[in-house]
Design a protein around this motif. Structure first.
Motif, PDB file in Angstrom:
ATOM      1  N   ARG A 120       0.822  -1.206   0.000  1.00 36.97           N
ATOM      2  CA  ARG A 120       0.000   0.000   0.000  1.00 36.97           C
ATOM      3  C   ARG A 120       0.866   1.270   0.000  1.00 36.97           C
ATOM      4  O   ARG A 120       0.540   2.253  -0.669  1.00 36.97           O
ATOM      5  CB  ARG A 120      -0.958  -0.035   1.195  1.00 36.97           C
ATOM      6  CG  ARG A 120      -2.112  -1.023   0.986  1.00 36.97           C
ATOM      7  CD  ARG A 120      -3.048  -1.118   2.164  1.00 36.97           C
ATOM      8  NE  ARG A 120      -2.553  -2.067   3.157  1.00 36.97           N
ATOM      9  CZ  ARG A 120      -3.284  -2.519   4.164  1.00 36.97           C
ATOM     10  NH1 ARG A 120      -4.535  -2.114   4.306  1.00 36.97           N
ATOM     11  NH2 ARG A 120      -2.785  -3.381   5.032  1.00 36.97           N
ATOM     12  N   LYS A 124       1.156   4.108  -3.113  1.00 36.07           N
ATOM     13  CA  LYS A 124       0.822   5.510  -2.879  1.00 36.07           C
ATOM     14  C   LYS A 124       2.047   6.436  -2.919  1.00 36.07           C
ATOM     15  O   LYS A 124       1.911   7.651  -2.710  1.00 36.07           O
ATOM     16  CB  LYS A 124       0.119   5.643  -1.525  1.00 36.07           C
ATOM     17  CG  LYS A 124      -0.982   6.705  -1.541  1.00 36.07           C
ATOM     18  CD  LYS A 124      -1.720   6.723  -0.222  1.00 36.07           C
ATOM     19  CE  LYS A 124      -2.658   7.941  -0.195  1.00 36.07           C
ATOM     20  NZ  LYS A 124      -3.212   8.158   1.134  1.00 36.07           N
ATOM     21  N   TRP A 272      -0.486   5.595   4.650  1.00 44.78           N
ATOM     22  CA  TRP A 272       0.581   4.872   3.978  1.00 44.78           C
ATOM     23  C   TRP A 272       1.666   5.831   3.494  1.00 44.78           C
ATOM     24  O   TRP A 272       2.199   5.702   2.410  1.00 44.78           O
ATOM     25  CB  TRP A 272       0.020   4.017   2.836  1.00 44.78           C
ATOM     26  CG  TRP A 272      -1.192   3.257   3.248  1.00 44.78           C
ATOM     27  CD1 TRP A 272      -2.440   3.382   2.735  1.00 44.78           C
ATOM     28  CD2 TRP A 272      -1.277   2.292   4.305  1.00 44.78           C
ATOM     29  NE1 TRP A 272      -3.317   2.554   3.390  1.00 44.78           N
ATOM     30  CE2 TRP A 272      -2.630   1.871   4.371  1.00 44.78           C
ATOM     31  CE3 TRP A 272      -0.376   1.739   5.205  1.00 44.78           C
ATOM     32  CZ2 TRP A 272      -3.080   0.924   5.281  1.00 44.78           C
ATOM     33  CZ3 TRP A 272      -0.823   0.797   6.126  1.00 44.78           C
ATOM     34  CH2 TRP A 272      -2.155   0.397   6.157  1.00 44.78           C
ATOM     35  N   ILE A 344      -6.796   2.691   0.384  1.00 49.20           N
ATOM     36  CA  ILE A 344      -5.990   1.813  -0.466  1.00 49.20           C
ATOM     37  C   ILE A 344      -6.043   0.420   0.146  1.00 49.20           C
ATOM     38  O   ILE A 344      -5.618   0.207   1.280  1.00 49.20           O
ATOM     39  CB  ILE A 344      -4.521   2.286  -0.540  1.00 49.20           C
ATOM     40  CG1 ILE A 344      -4.452   3.730  -1.055  1.00 49.20           C
ATOM     41  CG2 ILE A 344      -3.703   1.359  -1.437  1.00 49.20           C
ATOM     42  CD1 ILE A 344      -4.899   3.894  -2.476  1.00 49.20           C
ATOM     43  N   ASP A 346      -5.103  -3.702  -0.139  1.00 49.50           N
ATOM     44  CA  ASP A 346      -4.103  -4.601  -0.700  1.00 49.50           C
ATOM     45  C   ASP A 346      -4.775  -5.533  -1.704  1.00 49.50           C
ATOM     46  O   ASP A 346      -5.657  -6.304  -1.348  1.00 49.50           O
ATOM     47  CB  ASP A 346      -3.450  -5.393   0.437  1.00 49.50           C
ATOM     48  CG  ASP A 346      -2.308  -6.261  -0.048  1.00 49.50           C
ATOM     49  OD1 ASP A 346      -2.085  -6.343  -1.278  1.00 49.50           O
ATOM     50  OD2 ASP A 346      -1.622  -6.860   0.805  1.00 49.50           O
ATOM     51  N   SER A 373      -7.569  -0.508  -5.257  1.00 44.25           N
ATOM     52  CA  SER A 373      -6.589  -1.550  -4.964  1.00 44.25           C
ATOM     53  C   SER A 373      -5.193  -0.962  -5.149  1.00 44.25           C
ATOM     54  O   SER A 373      -5.010   0.035  -5.857  1.00 44.25           O
ATOM     55  CB  SER A 373      -6.775  -2.745  -5.893  1.00 44.25           C
ATOM     56  OG  SER A 373      -6.310  -2.437  -7.197  1.00 44.25           O
ATOM     57  N   THR A 374      -4.215  -1.597  -4.510  1.00 42.77           N
ATOM     58  CA  THR A 374      -2.836  -1.111  -4.647  1.00 42.77           C
ATOM     59  C   THR A 374      -2.398  -1.126  -6.111  1.00 42.77           C
ATOM     60  O   THR A 374      -1.732  -0.205  -6.588  1.00 42.77           O
ATOM     61  CB  THR A 374      -1.885  -1.994  -3.823  1.00 42.77           C
ATOM     62  OG1 THR A 374      -2.116  -3.365  -4.162  1.00 42.77           O
ATOM     63  CG2 THR A 374      -2.120  -1.808  -2.338  1.00 42.77           C
TER      64      THR A 374
END
Length: 855
Positions: A120, A124, A272, A344, A346, A373-374
């Protein structure tokens, strides 16, 4: 006006002297100092750092503040204070941070929870970089070097300059930095002070690299999209800081060495984003430690102070280097479309909410959809970045532009007095740093008194220069270079002992213009002849005109495959004369134009030569006689031409080359382009012609070359060089006109061009027909010996090489090489296997160094 100005100065000084704030010491419960602890005002970017002794002094305007004291591995402490017109002493004790291990905060599973957090955070990373559209910051930086070992031979000389073992060398600077997305930086050096020499501003470039970037100075970031190929991660727990949950992640490289980090990374839950980090790496045997603390400003976490530490030894020198950076953001422009209120998830653990039309821009998607999603979020961020680049291009900026820098130095930067620095300096000096300034001030007084009686060293000839050579400053941006004649003594079997007198006068003006005159006088003791050449050049970064003429004994292969030093060693000590020479009286004009539309370069040269064959001196004798070796004639042996001798003749040649670098990029610094190494291949076409109507040679040759240096990871790259061509006509040619290759028959070499063979004879396969050669050098950080970490961190690397040649007289010649580079940082060892087709011929060994001798 003068009384008014004086009054204003007095008022300004009075306000500075009466400025209030807090000061004190930050320590552990045991009373141990916490060096470089962070101090910040809650909700603002205003902050500072303690010094190495844990002491701090923080100037603040009168008012009420909430102050946060931070140190990695310790609980942050918040203090509410009221500041008046005086400094209030506030000593702070920090307790060690206990980590919680509640897996419920990050989910369950067999996989270490750190991987989900890192996926994550990596997804980001670019988002956090893009959040800042721009900022203005005031930056204070301090570098402190502490020599712990100085070689005896230079110890006395360096002591005169104020460099001693155990004595700190200090440099401080204050700068204003302005940043605009995507990569535009303007830096103004307001003040700089150096404990060695304060006469010349030496601004330390602010370290602008971000851990959110895929790489930092060639080192793979733990937040890089490629991170999982280089790192393992372990979850060590979490703690709470300023109302946020912080996860501690242990960063473990799969193979520690140059190009990777190890240490701890602290990631904010849900955001994150980076909270702080404590990472280490190594380069060329030097250990580098980096720490950085982030603080929340306008709802985003940004770095407010940094510290770097480098220690190790090199060529007899050893020491420690520290670099501190304290930032105060004055203006912060946060992208309103890139907000933190998104989720976010995983992609390996959960599925995100449905939705997302990728054609929409990221800002719109964030408004419409709160969960990604990541995997998808990384793709969307890339698309957003592409849109930003398109907008940037529409504004007239080239997509080849990587970064734009501007550095301006204030006229008063190096003239500020100690009173100014005492009021300005946000991090107090330590006792050793204070003594460094005191020591240097006393040395400066002595040096100034000596300078009054003597001329500057750069203008003064000393007998030592006969051994070392020297560059003399003789005016405004003009220099005179003198090479040591002792170091330029060479030996070959044609000239015997020969000595060069090499000088150069150079004048620079403007941003990159230069004019130089380089005379070379050579005396051959064997031939009892004095000859030489004169070279003049004028140009700048984009074009260059060079005129050369004279008389020289030149190598038959004008690419000079055998350097003078290895040939001298071979001829004097091993009865081997590799250098094959001919005499030429010549004139040459060469014009180069570079960077046409950033990707094209052209070179044109016209040369006239009067050529004469040369022969070995009858008196040529080695110092030692080896039964297996002997001097060979100066006339080379060639498979294609039975007799490589030639009569005295004239030659006029035209040489044209065009080079294309389609993937080339550049940065702009102070309005001047600086081109970066191209990530893609470069393509060259060369046409050479012997002009029959103006000389005795008449031929034409066309060849092409493809080159590329591919970065495959930390200290791992693949460089290849492919070249081929043919003679289109050959009405009249002599052996110097043949296509020669970069052979090597001596065990020692100190410079290897990319097209250099390791065991090929210098002239055995030279041709006047077609040819093809290929070279590939694969450098690996971790292969065989470098699997041993103790060896890898010394800086050594291993290479696998393939060198191939195909010509009419040798259809498939190849060399397979295994090498170890940077042994003790200077030595190269290679084992070479030689093949003709599939037939193994022999093994050979090569020793070399990357250090070039002389100028």
């Amino acid at each position: 006006m003068r009384p008014l100005l004086f009054l204003l100065i007095c008022i300004g000084l009075h306000s500075q002297l009466n400025a209030g704030g807090i000061k004190g010491r930050i320590s552990t419960g045991k009373g141990e100092a916490l060096p470089y602890a962070g101090i910040a005002v809650t909700g603002t970017s205003n902050g500072t750092m303690a010094n190495e002794e844990g002491a701090y002094e923080f100037s603040l305007s009168p008012g009420n503040y909430e102050i946060i004291f931070q140190y990695l591995g310790f609980k942050s402490v918040s203090k509410n204070i009221t500041v008046g017109n005086d400094f209030t002493e506030l000593n702070v004790v920090l307790e060690e941070q206990a980590l919680n291990l509640q897996e419920a905060t990050i989910g369950k599973g067999k996989e270490d929870p750190a991987y989900s957090i890192m996926r994550r955070a990596i997804a980001k990373a670019r988002f956090h970089q893009l959040q800042l559209r721009g900022y203005t910051a005031k930056v204070y930086s301090r570098s402190t070097a502490l020599p712990t070992k100085i070689p005896y031979l230079v110890e006395r000389r360096l002591k005169k300059e104020g460099i001693q073992e155990g004595k700190a060398i200090l440099n401080e600077s204050v700068a204003e930095i302005k940043y605009r997305r995507p990569a535009s930086y303007t830096q103004k050096i307001i003040s700089t002070r150096n404990s060695l020499d304060n006469s010349i501003p030496s601004p330390n470039e602010y370290i602008l690299a971000s851990l959110y970037s895929p790489e930092i100075a060639g080192t793979i970031s733990p937040l890089s999209p490629r991170a999982f190929a280089y790192y393992k991660f372990e979850y060590e727990g979490y703690f709470e800081d300023q109302g946020q949950l912080v996860n501690k992640i242990k960063v473990i490289p799969k193979a520690y060495g140059e190009g990777v980090f190890k240490g701890s990374l602290f990631i904010l839950e849900d955001r994150w984003a980076i909270h702080s980090y404590d990472l280490q790496t190594t380069t060329s045997g030097l250990n580098i430690s980096a720490k950085q603390i982030f603080s929340p400003v306008q709802n985003i976490w940004i770095p407010v102070n940094q510290q770097f530490r480098i220690d190790g030894s090199y060529l007899g020198f050893a020491g420690e280097f520290r670099y501190l950076v304290s930032l105060t953001y004055q203006k912060l422009d946060v992208d309103p479309g890139l907000k933190e209120d998104i989720v976010i998830v995983d992609h390996k653990k959960e599925k995100p909410a449905d939705g997302s039309n990728r054609k929409k821009d990221l800002e719109k998607l964030i408004q419409d959809q709160k969960e990604f999603s990541t995997k998808n979020f990384r793709k969307l961020t890339k698309e957003y970045e592409k849109e930003q680049k398109k907008e940037n291009k529409q504004q007239g900026n080239s997509d080849r532009l990587v970064r734009q820098d501007s550095i301006v130095i204030d006229s008063m930067a190096n003239k500020r007095d100690t009173t100014y620095w005492q009021a300005l300096r946000p991090i107090p000096l330590t006792k050793s740093e204070v003594s460094s300034y005191v020591l240097q001030d006393s040395i400066k007084v002595v040096k100034d008194s000596i300078r009054e009686k003597t001329r500057p060293d750069s203008l003064t000839f000393k007998p030592l220069h006969l051994l070392t050579g020297n560059t003399y400053s003789i005016g405004d941006r003009a220099t005179f270079y003198f090479k040591s004649p002792i170091l330029s003594i060479t030996y070959n079997t044609v000239e015997g002992n020969a000595i060069n007198l090499v000088t150069e006068w150079q004048k620079r003006w403007g941003k990159s213009y230069q004019f130089r005159v380089s005379p070379l006088v050579r005396y051959s003791f064997g031939r009892k002849r004095l000859y030489g050449q004169l070279e003049t050049a004028i140009g700048n970064n984009n074009w260059n005109l060079v005129l050369t003429g004279g008389e020289m004994a030149s190598q038959i292969n004008n690419n000079n495959p055998i350097p003078a030093l290895p040939n001298s060693i071979g001829a004097r000590f091993f009865d081997r004369n590799f250098m094959k020479l001919y005499q030429k009286q010549f004139g040459r004009a060469e014009f180069s134009i570079r960077n046409v539309v950033d990707v094209l370069s052209f070179n044109a040269a016209v040369e006239y030569e009067h050529r004469k064959e040369l022969f070995n001196q009858e008196s040529a004798r080695p110092i030692f006689f080896w039964s297996q070796y002997s001097f060979t004639p100066n006339r080379p042996i060639n498979k294609e031409l039975a007799n490589t001798g030639f009569p005295e003749h004239d030659a006029m040649t035209l040489d044209l080359t065009a080079t294309l670098r389609p993937w080339r990029r550049y940065l702009i610094r102070n309005g001047e382009k600086r081109y970066l190494r191209s990530k893609g291949p470069s393509f060259s076409v060369n046409y050479k012609r012997g002009v029959g109507i103006a000389g005795d040679v008449d031929y034409s040759m066309l060849q092409g070359t493809v080159r590329q240096d591919l970065n495959l990871g930390p200290r791992s790259n693949l460089e290849y060089y492919v070249n081929g061509g043919s003679f289109l006509s050959r009405k009249q040619m002599y052996f110097p006109d043949y296509r020669h290759f970069m052979g090597n028959e001596f065990f020692f070499q100190y410079a290897y061009p990319p097209d250099q063979f390791r065991m090929l004879s210098y002239y055995g396969y030279s041709t006047k027909s077609w040819f093809f050669q290929a070279h590939a050098i694969w450098t690996l950080q971790r292969f065989a010996l470098t699997r041993i970490e103790a060896l890898r961190i010394t800086g050594i690397s291993e290479t696998l090489q393939l060198h191939y040649l195909r010509a009419p007289t040798i259809r498939n010649y190849s060399e397979v090489v295994y090498g170890i580079d940077n042994i003790l940082r200077v030595i190269r060892l290679e084992a070479v296997a030689q093949f003709h087709g599939s037939h193994f011929i022999k093994m050979g060994w090569r020793v070399g160094t990357s250090i070039k001798f002389g100028r």
